[in-house]
Motif scaffolding. Structure first.
Motif, PDB file in Angstrom:
ATOM      1  N   LYS A  45       5.391   7.937  -9.851  1.00 31.60           N
ATOM      2  CA  LYS A  45       4.932   8.698 -11.010  1.00 31.60           C
ATOM      3  C   LYS A  45       6.091   9.462 -11.652  1.00 31.60           C
ATOM      4  O   LYS A  45       6.176   9.539 -12.888  1.00 31.60           O
ATOM      5  CB  LYS A  45       3.813   9.668 -10.589  1.00 31.60           C
ATOM      6  CG  LYS A  45       2.493   8.965 -10.254  1.00 31.60           C
ATOM      7  CD  LYS A  45       1.410   9.967  -9.885  1.00 31.60           C
ATOM      8  CE  LYS A  45       0.079   9.261  -9.652  1.00 31.60           C
ATOM      9  NZ  LYS A  45      -1.015  10.213  -9.301  1.00 31.60           N
ATOM     10  N   GLU A  95      -5.634   3.763 -12.082  1.00 26.92           N
ATOM     11  CA  GLU A  95      -5.060   4.921 -12.745  1.00 26.92           C
ATOM     12  C   GLU A  95      -3.798   4.446 -13.463  1.00 26.92           C
ATOM     13  O   GLU A  95      -2.903   3.879 -12.838  1.00 26.92           O
ATOM     14  CB  GLU A  95      -4.704   6.007 -11.734  1.00 26.92           C
ATOM     15  CG  GLU A  95      -3.981   7.207 -12.333  1.00 26.92           C
ATOM     16  CD  GLU A  95      -3.487   8.178 -11.285  1.00 26.92           C
ATOM     17  OE1 GLU A  95      -2.549   8.951 -11.592  1.00 26.92           O
ATOM     18  OE2 GLU A  95      -4.005   8.158 -10.145  1.00 26.92           O
ATOM     19  N   ARG A 106       0.856  -1.193   0.000  1.00 26.26           N
ATOM     20  CA  ARG A 106       0.000   0.000   0.000  1.00 26.26           C
ATOM     21  C   ARG A 106       0.890   1.241   0.000  1.00 26.26           C
ATOM     22  O   ARG A 106       1.294   1.724   1.048  1.00 26.26           O
ATOM     23  CB  ARG A 106      -0.883   0.036   1.249  1.00 26.26           C
ATOM     24  CG  ARG A 106      -1.763  -1.169   1.485  1.00 26.26           C
ATOM     25  CD  ARG A 106      -2.602  -0.884   2.746  1.00 26.26           C
ATOM     26  NE  ARG A 106      -3.265  -2.047   3.274  1.00 26.26           N
ATOM     27  CZ  ARG A 106      -2.964  -2.631   4.450  1.00 26.26           C
ATOM     28  NH1 ARG A 106      -1.982  -2.145   5.188  1.00 26.26           N
ATOM     29  NH2 ARG A 106      -3.639  -3.679   4.855  1.00 26.26           N
ATOM     30  N   LEU A 149      -2.113   2.044 -10.935  1.00 24.78           N
ATOM     31  CA  LEU A 149      -2.243   2.325  -9.507  1.00 24.78           C
ATOM     32  C   LEU A 149      -3.692   2.103  -9.093  1.00 24.78           C
ATOM     33  O   LEU A 149      -4.611   2.605  -9.751  1.00 24.78           O
ATOM     34  CB  LEU A 149      -1.832   3.772  -9.227  1.00 24.78           C
ATOM     35  CG  LEU A 149      -2.161   4.352  -7.840  1.00 24.78           C
ATOM     36  CD1 LEU A 149      -1.324   3.680  -6.761  1.00 24.78           C
ATOM     37  CD2 LEU A 149      -1.927   5.872  -7.836  1.00 24.78           C
ATOM     38  N   ALA A 192       1.595   8.420  -0.066  1.00 25.71           N
ATOM     39  CA  ALA A 192       1.532   9.509  -1.054  1.00 25.71           C
ATOM     40  C   ALA A 192       2.916   9.859  -1.598  1.00 25.71           C
ATOM     41  O   ALA A 192       3.067  10.144  -2.801  1.00 25.71           O
ATOM     42  CB  ALA A 192       0.881  10.739  -0.420  1.00 25.71           C
ATOM     43  N   SER A 198      -6.332   0.368  -2.282  1.00 26.09           N
ATOM     44  CA  SER A 198      -5.843   1.657  -2.750  1.00 26.09           C
ATOM     45  C   SER A 198      -4.367   1.804  -2.403  1.00 26.09           C
ATOM     46  O   SER A 198      -3.932   1.475  -1.308  1.00 26.09           O
ATOM     47  CB  SER A 198      -6.652   2.777  -2.089  1.00 26.09           C
ATOM     48  OG  SER A 198      -6.217   4.037  -2.530  1.00 26.09           O
ATOM     49  N   GLY A 199      -3.578   2.294  -3.374  1.00 25.98           N
ATOM     50  CA  GLY A 199      -2.155   2.483  -3.175  1.00 25.98           C
ATOM     51  C   GLY A 199      -1.293   1.379  -3.753  1.00 25.98           C
ATOM     52  O   GLY A 199      -0.084   1.541  -3.891  1.00 25.98           O
ATOM     53  N   VAL A 215      -6.821   2.999  -7.114  1.00 23.77           N
ATOM     54  CA  VAL A 215      -7.294   4.240  -6.486  1.00 23.77           C
ATOM     55  C   VAL A 215      -8.765   4.097  -6.119  1.00 23.77           C
ATOM     56  O   VAL A 215      -9.480   3.224  -6.624  1.00 23.77           O
ATOM     57  CB  VAL A 215      -7.111   5.457  -7.432  1.00 23.77           C
ATOM     58  CG1 VAL A 215      -5.641   5.688  -7.719  1.00 23.77           C
ATOM     59  CG2 VAL A 215      -7.898   5.268  -8.724  1.00 23.77           C
ATOM     60  N   GLU A 216      -9.207   4.967  -5.231  1.00 28.71           N
ATOM     61  CA  GLU A 216     -10.628   5.021  -4.888  1.00 28.71           C
ATOM     62  C   GLU A 216     -11.422   5.498  -6.102  1.00 28.71           C
ATOM     63  O   GLU A 216     -11.022   6.451  -6.779  1.00 28.71           O
ATOM     64  CB  GLU A 216     -10.853   5.988  -3.728  1.00 28.71           C
ATOM     65  CG  GLU A 216     -10.156   5.607  -2.433  1.00 28.71           C
ATOM     66  CD  GLU A 216     -10.945   4.610  -1.607  1.00 28.71           C
ATOM     67  OE1 GLU A 216     -12.159   4.449  -1.876  1.00 28.71           O
ATOM     68  OE2 GLU A 216     -10.350   3.994  -0.700  1.00 28.71           O
ATOM     69  N   SER A 217     -12.524   4.847  -6.380  1.00 29.76           N
ATOM     70  CA  SER A 217     -13.367   5.256  -7.499  1.00 29.76           C
ATOM     71  C   SER A 217     -14.270   6.419  -7.094  1.00 29.76           C
ATOM     72  O   SER A 217     -14.777   6.444  -5.962  1.00 29.76           O
ATOM     73  CB  SER A 217     -14.223   4.075  -7.969  1.00 29.76           C
ATOM     74  OG  SER A 217     -15.109   4.490  -8.991  1.00 29.76           O
ATOM     75  N   ILE A 272       3.982   7.067  -4.010  1.00 32.08           N
ATOM     76  CA  ILE A 272       3.219   7.166  -5.256  1.00 32.08           C
ATOM     77  C   ILE A 272       3.757   8.305  -6.122  1.00 32.08           C
ATOM     78  O   ILE A 272       3.939   8.151  -7.338  1.00 32.08           O
ATOM     79  CB  ILE A 272       1.721   7.364  -4.957  1.00 32.08           C
ATOM     80  CG1 ILE A 272       1.140   6.083  -4.347  1.00 32.08           C
ATOM     81  CG2 ILE A 272       0.954   7.757  -6.218  1.00 32.08           C
ATOM     82  CD1 ILE A 272      -0.267   6.238  -3.800  1.00 32.08           C
ATOM     83  N   LEU A 299     -13.266   0.561  -6.295  1.00 29.90           N
ATOM     84  CA  LEU A 299     -11.913   0.926  -6.686  1.00 29.90           C
ATOM     85  C   LEU A 299     -11.788   0.892  -8.199  1.00 29.90           C
ATOM     86  O   LEU A 299     -12.610   0.273  -8.884  1.00 29.90           O
ATOM     87  CB  LEU A 299     -10.901  -0.042  -6.068  1.00 29.90           C
ATOM     88  CG  LEU A 299     -10.847  -0.145  -4.543  1.00 29.90           C
ATOM     89  CD1 LEU A 299      -9.973  -1.328  -4.124  1.00 29.90           C
ATOM     90  CD2 LEU A 299     -10.337   1.145  -3.929  1.00 29.90           C
TER      91      LEU A 299
END
Length: 609
Positions: free
Chosen positions: A331, A554, A321, A539, A324, A514-515, A541-543, A327, A551
């Motif tokens: 990216k 991305e 997980r 990735l 931020a 998520s994550g 992610v939350e939908s 992630i 979920l």
């Protein structure tokens, strides 16, 4: 090979790593050791004590004896018979690297290994194994299922006895990640781990996976190729300071400074004694039966009534997980990699139609473009560059013997990735060289449709990769074909390019969260002709829909997909819209980072269809 305008590779060698002629004398020497030890056979796994996909040269025992250099496999060497058990990824590679007259190559799945191994084991045989290279789960399965009254005996490693020039253990510098790269302090990670141990009523955990130890202590090293690992073990008590057990040569003032206040550090040779002391206290000790060497279990249980709690490595899921900062770093790595890929693909498009490029020159060029980025630390694995029929071998590695010239009109499969200081990349593209058959375009488009289906998927929380794997395969299945590898695997943050516990295939039952960052890479392979695979990283992610209960993915990778290989008639409007939106984003994010002919190339490669 043509005169290359690129400097020699730094991270990938094209040396011929195996020689089938050496298999016979090494089998003979090993069988002499078997006879001396009064054994009927010996097991040689690909793994080392840390279960890593990459192993140090001195741990490559399977390659030393059989010649096979793949990342997974098991050999059985008996007094008369020898067998090499591999999965479907290596059914082409394994016979080419070993001596098939002396070593029978057998394709297996995890469910069929023991049954097929039994075919080579004599009745009543005693089979030796190294307890540092096998897990309790593996040995239990073998003991329960081996036929003909065979028994297993833990012995020293017989391969090491015949490997007279075996390389020593690796020693590399250790670096510690700051908060700007790790996103969470090691102290906070340890606090969370201790809470998990308390919830499980466990007194201590023994960690053996380098990715777990490196993540937990925010440290990285260079002990193995392609993956920034520090090889070692750790004992983490619920109360008190953890201890890291490392090669004595790694222990220096800088290492102690990085671990100050967090953990003690000790010589790896003292670990067995520490495990025995832990066991003598009759503690409840957590071990992962799927990854922990059985030697560690024996050390703990051999002197006490300590309770072994068998449970998955407690670091794997928190590590998967990404926070931020991780992630954002990933990216950044994808953008840097996309710049290198754009330069490479522009160069390839100008050179490939001439019919003179070799696989080695293609690999060399791609590494050179990646090395223009100063934050590149390594490749994330040896680049797979398969021209024409070589592309049908899933894990093909070019060397000076297999090096093939790419003919104009053939498909070219390139699977590669980089280890950047900010994160890890993994990308596959199938490249156009001037001509493609209707069948190739059909297969390419069906693979692409599967990749898009995963990219567009929306699913309720609690869904696993095993449940959505079929989305990628459905379009090939409709035409009666498939591919024999997983659709996706987890990817670490400046760690292993293949990371658990989540992925996209029938064997990944861990719910997606998520994550998590995964690969998305369906493919199609026609043996003796060509291979097709398209891979992006995604990735979780939350939908924005589903009231917080769903979920989606991305897409992180930012490299064009070759539109010249797409049969547009097979695309739905939704798929066409996704592809156009993806290419629009690639142009928007990567275009400003390029100049001249490369920028012009990217503009054309991301055109709307």
């Amino acid at each position: 090979m043509t005169d290359s305008p690129f400097p020699p590779t730094v991270y990938q060698s094209f040396d011929i790593k195996t020689d089938p002629r050496k298999v016979a004398p090494r089998l003979k020497a090993l069988r002499a050791e078997l006879a001396a030890a009064r054994l009927h056979g010996f097991l040689i796994p690909r793994a080392d004590a840390h279960r890593g996909e990459s192993v140090p040269p001195g741990e490559a025992r399977l390659a030393y004896v059989t010649g096979f250099t793949g990342s997974a496999g098991l050999a059985f060497v008996g007094l008369k018979k020898a067998a090499l058990f591999v999965d479907s990824r290596y059914t082409i590679q394994a016979p080419a690297e070993t001596n098939p007259k002396l070593v029978t190559v057998v394709e297996i799945t995890p469910a069929t290994l023991v049954q097929k191994l039994s075919d080579f084991v004599p009745a009543g045989a005693t089979i030796g194994y190294d307890p540092w290279l096998h897990t309790p789960a593996e040995i239990k399965d073998l003991n329960e299922k081996l036929k003909h009254g065979a028994t297993l005996a833990p012995v020293g490693n017989l391969v090491d006895r015949i490997w007279t020039d075996r390389p020593g253990a690796p020693v590399s510098p250790v670096e510690f990640l700051g908060h700007d790269r790790a996103g969470k302090s090691s102290a906070d990670k340890l606090a969370e781990l201790r809470k998990m141990l308390g919830d499980d009523n466990v007194d201590a955990a023994v960690l053996t996976l380098p990715e777990s130890i490196c993540w937990l202590f925010n440290m990285r090293g260079r002990d193995v190729p392609n993956t920034p690992f520090v090889l070692g073990f750790a004992i983490v008590p619920r109360k008190g300071k953890p201890t890291l057990f490392l090669d004595k040569a790694k222990i220096n003032a800088e290492l102690k400074k990085g671990l100050k206040g967090l953990a003690a550090v000790a010589d790896a040779k003292t670990m067995v004694a520490a495990l025995r002391r832990l066991g003598a206290t009759d503690k409840r000790v957590l071990l992962d039966p799927a990854t922990c060497p059985i030697a560690i279990v024996d050390a703990i249980k051999g002197v006490s009534d300590a309770v072994i709690v068998e449970k998955r490595d407690p670091v794997l899921l928190p590590k998967a997980r990404k926070n931020a900062v991780e992630i954002d770093g990933m990216k950044t790595a994808q953008r840097r990699d996309a710049v290198a890929m754009a330069k490479f693909l522009c160069w390839f498009d100008s050179e490939a139609p001439k019919g003179k490029l070799t696989e080695i020159e293609i690999v060399t060029a791609l590494e050179a473009f990646r090395r223009e980025e100063p934050t590149l630390a390594d490749l994330s694995f040896d680049t797979i560059a398969g021209a024409g029929p070589n592309g049908a071998s899933n894990h093909y590695r070019v060397d000076r013997k297999t090096n093939r010239t790419l003919k104009a009109g053939e498909l070219m499969l390139v699977d590669s990735g980089g280890q950047y200081l900010s994160g890890t990349t993994d990308i596959t593209r199938t490249l156009f060289t001037g001509k493609a058959t209707a069948e190739q375009k059909d297969r390419f488009t069906r693979v692409l449709k599967g990749m898009i289906a995963i990219s567009m998927a929306r699913f309720p929380k609690g869904t696993s990769g095993a449940q959505i794997d079929v989305l990628a395969r459905q379009f090939l299945w409709q035409d009666g074909v498939t591919y024999n590898h997983g659709t996706g695997h987890g990817v670490g943050h400046f760690l292993s390019v293949h990371e658990g516990p989540a992925g996209i295939s029938s064997r990944y039952t861990t719910p997606l969260e998520s994550g998590m960052i995964l690969s998305n890479e369906p493919g199609y392979y026609q043996e003796g002709a060509y291979g097709i695979r398209t891979e992006n990283l995604v990735l979780v992610v939350e939908s924005p829909v589903g009231l917080g209960k769903f979920l989606e993915f991305e897409t992180l990778t930012l490299t064009p997909i070759d539109l010249r290989l797409v049969d547009e008639k097979l695309l739905t409007e939704a798929e066409r819209a996704w592809l156009n939106a993806y290419h629009k984003r690639v142009w928007k994010e990567i275009g400003p980072l390029l100049k001249g002919e490369v920028k012009a190339w990217l503009k054309e490669a991301t055109r709307r269809i």
